[in-house]
Design a protein around this motif. Sequence first.
Motif, PDB file in Angstrom:
ATOM      1  N   ASP A   1       0.865  -1.179   0.000  1.00  0.00           N
ATOM      2  CA  ASP A   1       0.000   0.000   0.000  1.00  0.00           C
ATOM      3  C   ASP A   1       0.909   1.239   0.000  1.00  0.00           C
ATOM      4  O   ASP A   1       1.271   1.767   1.057  1.00  0.00           O
ATOM      5  N   TRP A   2       1.280   1.701  -1.191  1.00  0.00           N
ATOM      6  CA  TRP A   2       2.243   2.781  -1.298  1.00  0.00           C
ATOM      7  C   TRP A   2       1.710   4.084  -0.709  1.00  0.00           C
ATOM      8  O   TRP A   2       2.479   4.869  -0.140  1.00  0.00           O
ATOM      9  N   LYS A   3       0.429   4.312  -0.831  1.00  0.00           N
ATOM     10  CA  LYS A   3      -0.124   5.547  -0.282  1.00  0.00           C
ATOM     11  C   LYS A   3      -0.018   5.557   1.236  1.00  0.00           C
ATOM     12  O   LYS A   3       0.328   6.580   1.851  1.00  0.00           O
ATOM     13  N   LYS A   4      -0.289   4.407   1.854  1.00  0.00           N
ATOM     14  CA  LYS A   4      -0.164   4.300   3.309  1.00  0.00           C
ATOM     15  C   LYS A   4       1.290   4.454   3.730  1.00  0.00           C
ATOM     16  O   LYS A   4       1.596   5.137   4.716  1.00  0.00           O
ATOM     17  N   LEU A   5       2.189   3.848   2.976  1.00  0.00           N
ATOM     18  CA  LEU A   5       3.614   3.956   3.290  1.00  0.00           C
ATOM     19  C   LEU A   5       4.101   5.395   3.160  1.00  0.00           C
ATOM     20  O   LEU A   5       4.915   5.862   3.963  1.00  0.00           O
ATOM     21  N   ALA A   6       3.585   6.104   2.159  1.00  0.00           N
ATOM     22  CA  ALA A   6       3.971   7.511   1.987  1.00  0.00           C
ATOM     23  C   ALA A   6       3.538   8.333   3.194  1.00  0.00           C
ATOM     24  O   ALA A   6       4.278   9.180   3.694  1.00  0.00           O
ATOM     25  N   ALA A   7       2.321   8.053   3.678  1.00  0.00           N
ATOM     26  CA  ALA A   7       1.815   8.777   4.850  1.00  0.00           C
ATOM     27  C   ALA A   7       2.671   8.479   6.081  1.00  0.00           C
ATOM     28  O   ALA A   7       2.955   9.369   6.888  1.00  0.00           O
TER      29      ALA A   7
END
Length: 419
Positions: free
Chosen positions: A70-76
């Motif tokens: 989950d790249w979006k979660k990792l970015a956050a």
Amino acid sequence: MKLIPYIPPVVALVIVGGWIGSERQSLATLEKESVLLRKRIAAAHAPASTSAQTGKPSPDKLSDPKQPLDWKKLAAQMEEMQRSGGMGDMRTMLRLQQRITAMSKEEILASLDEVAAMDISAQSKQMLQGLLMGPLIEKDPELALTRFSSQFQGDLNGMSYQLANAFTKWAEKDMAKATAWFEQQIADGNFDSKSLDGKSQTRLRFEGALISALISSDPEAAAKRLGALPEDQRSQALQYFQISSVKESDQLAYAKLIREQVPEKEQGQVLSQMASRVMSGDGYLAVTALMDRIQATPAERASIAGDTASSKIQQLAYQKGITREDIDSMREWVSSQAPGTADSTTGKVLANATQGGGGFKFTDAAALAVQYHESSGNDDVLVSFLAGWPARQHKEEARLLAEKISDETRRADVLKNLK
């Protein structure tokens, strides 16, 4: 396979508490970041905590290649780590890097495409791209370069360092092909500068990378390459190259390149940078061996010894504070390499050490400067100490110290600068 080298600089520095934009940080600051990072890595390797409810290990989704990332979660999460000063879950970051390292080239490219299409901040994209870049470079440096070639004119931040290193790896494997590709990129305008001074920082990094590959195999070609650059850009290209250490077998050829191609007033700085890369292991002894290998002239030894002493004492100031023994050891070494410079170097070193980010204060440095001035009877200690920027930040104390300078003319000059 070790994982730590694959943590890209931009991510490592986010972890330890900040995005480092400056390319001219002091060695003491870099050492500070390194110490903090090592502490976080040590904590990450500690046994995993168990679930408070079940007493069993928490499931590790990051380690399961069947689970999509989950790249979006990792970015956050990474953005939060940056906001909180790097106090995030280092263990999670290491597992993520292990997962990425295990990916195939095709999977990494697909992930890069996914990240590029995401609706997240540009900074988050750069951090995620940085995570993916290291393993891709190790697998296929040519592919990494072609994937990002359209962005060379943009602000690549830490990625330009990684891509320059990729270029070095490619050139070492296939010099002709890598050079032809680079020349074509230049011809296509992909390295054109948009800055007012006309310099392309990304191109200079790549020029330095190519020279680093040539220095081992063809020193004459390396000299020709460097000589083709404008004179005021040569030292910068070489300093970019020194992101990694110069091999011992190449150090003499590298020093000759500096002497022949870099303006004389900039040569000492570039040579000192090379010395800084070998200092951390055996300290002063390693730098002495380097100077012997490159057949340093007396002037070069004085410059390198002074810069090395300053860097070493700055590190100590941050790590544990400075003792009289530390300064005595430094003075003994400087005297052996550059006779007659120990006192002036001592003053400069003490002034610089107050800016190392540790607990070494101006009053501490001033007390030591006075001790050495009194024991040697040489005004050089106080004159060089009071010439530094810290004295201007502590003018009242500095003026009192200046009164101890015995030479009236030198004392008057110092006091004039402290007005």
